[in-house]
Design a protein around this motif. Structure first.
Motif, mmCIF file in Angstrom:
data_model
loop_
_atom_site.group_PDB
_atom_site.id
_atom_site.type_symbol
_atom_site.label_atom_id
_atom_site.label_comp_id
_atom_site.label_asym_id
_atom_site.label_seq_id
_atom_site.Cartn_x
_atom_site.Cartn_y
_atom_site.Cartn_z
ATOM 1 N N GLN A 142 4.290 0.260 -25.861
ATOM 2 C CA GLN A 142 4.149 0.166 -24.018
ATOM 3 C C GLN A 142 3.484 1.122 -23.560
ATOM 4 O OE1 GLN A 142 8.199 1.017 -22.609
ATOM 5 N NE2 GLN A 142 7.556 0.700 -20.384
ATOM 6 N N GLU A 143 3.103 1.975 -24.132
ATOM 7 C CA GLU A 143 2.235 3.163 -23.489
ATOM 8 C C GLU A 143 0.613 2.571 -23.768
ATOM 9 O OE1 GLU A 143 2.550 6.952 -25.381
ATOM 10 O OE2 GLU A 143 4.609 7.059 -24.359
ATOM 11 N N THR B 11 -0.766 0.498 -32.784
ATOM 12 C CA THR B 11 -0.569 0.698 -31.299
ATOM 13 C C THR B 11 -1.439 1.415 -30.632
ATOM 14 O OG1 THR B 11 0.935 2.605 -31.532
ATOM 15 C CG2 THR B 11 2.036 0.346 -31.744
ATOM 16 N N PRO C 51 11.167 -4.378 -21.180
ATOM 17 C CA PRO C 51 10.263 -3.200 -20.442
ATOM 18 C C PRO C 51 8.660 -3.337 -20.622
ATOM 19 C CG PRO C 51 11.869 -2.136 -21.907
ATOM 20 C CD PRO C 51 11.765 -3.618 -22.362
ATOM 21 N N LEU C 52 8.266 -4.237 -21.778
ATOM 22 C CA LEU C 52 6.942 -4.301 -22.341
ATOM 23 C C LEU C 52 6.208 -5.376 -21.266
ATOM 24 C CD1 LEU C 52 7.188 -4.610 -26.041
ATOM 25 C CD2 LEU C 52 6.442 -2.535 -24.828
ATOM 26 N N ASN C 53 4.815 -4.996 -21.283
ATOM 27 C CA ASN C 53 3.942 -6.066 -20.342
ATOM 28 C C ASN C 53 3.889 -7.256 -21.284
ATOM 29 O OD1 ASN C 53 3.574 -3.887 -18.769
ATOM 30 N ND2 ASN C 53 1.772 -3.105 -19.737
ATOM 31 N N GLY D 1 2.212 -7.273 -24.668
ATOM 32 C CA GLY D 1 3.036 -6.631 -25.852
ATOM 33 C C GLY D 1 3.908 -7.540 -26.486
ATOM 34 N N SER E 245 8.430 0.453 -30.243
ATOM 35 C CA SER E 245 8.186 -0.618 -28.968
ATOM 36 C C SER E 245 7.668 0.430 -27.742
ATOM 37 C CB SER E 245 9.194 -1.552 -28.550
ATOM 38 O OG SER E 245 10.428 -0.437 -27.947
ATOM 39 N N LEU E 246 8.165 1.561 -27.676
ATOM 40 C CA LEU E 246 7.920 2.683 -26.692
ATOM 41 C C LEU E 246 6.373 2.893 -26.964
ATOM 42 C CD1 LEU E 246 10.972 4.755 -26.479
ATOM 43 C CD2 LEU E 246 10.172 2.954 -24.808
#
Length: 227
Positions: A224-225, A113, A61-63, A66, A220-221
């Motif tokens: 992701q933001e 992050t 899900p990460l760019n 990341g 990781s979430l």
């Protein structure tokens, strides 16, 4: 003499040396390392498959920005998982039941992050503090609430891991104590509690794996933001 159930969560020392240092070093010694041969053994192959599957699932899900965190997140997952599993062995100490250690994992990584988001995309990072379409009178209140929730994230990470492992270890100790006490006087009940203890141990093994995964997944979430 009645013992304190929480004594098992105290950091033990031997000759003035804190044994938590040895407990933190031991997992890296037990992890098998690949050999120089063309083909590894089954254990190393299984370990590599697990690491590859976990990293792929975590980073999908990460760019692409990341993906630089792949080594940090995967190593943290294996490290916490090893500590949790080793803590289930008899006469061992679980470092991840210490809130200070878990906060030492959570706060720096969460802060990294946030700093990445403020450096790379400050507008989007600050935009998380105010949901789109918020009525004007509610803007100050929502900004305060979202700011508090942002700073609670590392505390929630550390407390979740500590509380789940502490609760499981306490239940195991309580049920095992009940089994030894009931064995001479109520054998049938003791057998029932022993079966319950075995099932609870299996559940605690699952909890040890899931909590390590959840800890890294939430990190990781958060990443992701901000990437």
């Amino acid at each position: 003499m009645a013992l304190n159930l929480f004594d098992q969560f105290m950091s033990p020392t031997f000759l003035g040396i804190p044994l938590i240092a040895i407990a933190l070093t031991l997992p890296w010694i037990l992890v098998p390392s690949p050999s120089k041969r063309w083909q590894d053994n089954r254990l190393v192959t299984l370990q590599n498959w697990f690491i590859k599957s976990f990293t792929h699932q975590l980073l999908t899900p990460l760019n692409p920005g990341g993906h630089k965190w792949a080594l940090i997140l995967t190593s943290l997952m294996i490290f916490i998982l090893s500590l949790n599993m080793l803590g289930l062995l008899p006469y061992t100490f679980t470092p991840t039941t210490q809130l200070s250690l878990n906060m030492g994992f959570a706060v720096p990584l969460w802060l990294a992050t946030v700093i990445i988001g403020l450096r790379n995309q400050p507008t989007a990072a600050l935009g998380h503090l105010l949901p789109e379409g918020t009525p004007v009178p509610l803007i100050p209140i929502l900004i305060i609430i979202e700011t508090i929730s942002l700073f609670i994230r590392p505390l929630a990470l550390g407390v979740r891991l500590t509380a789940n492992l502490t609760a499981g270890h306490l239940l195991i100790q309580l049920i095992s104590t009940a089994t030894f006490v009931l064995l001479p006087i109520m054998t049938t009940t003791a057998i029932f509690t022993a079966i319950l203890l075995a099932l609870l141990t299996l559940l605690e093994v699952a909890v040890a794996m899931i909590q390590a995964y959840v800890f890294v997944l939430l990190l990781s979430l958060y990443l992701q933001e901000n990437v």
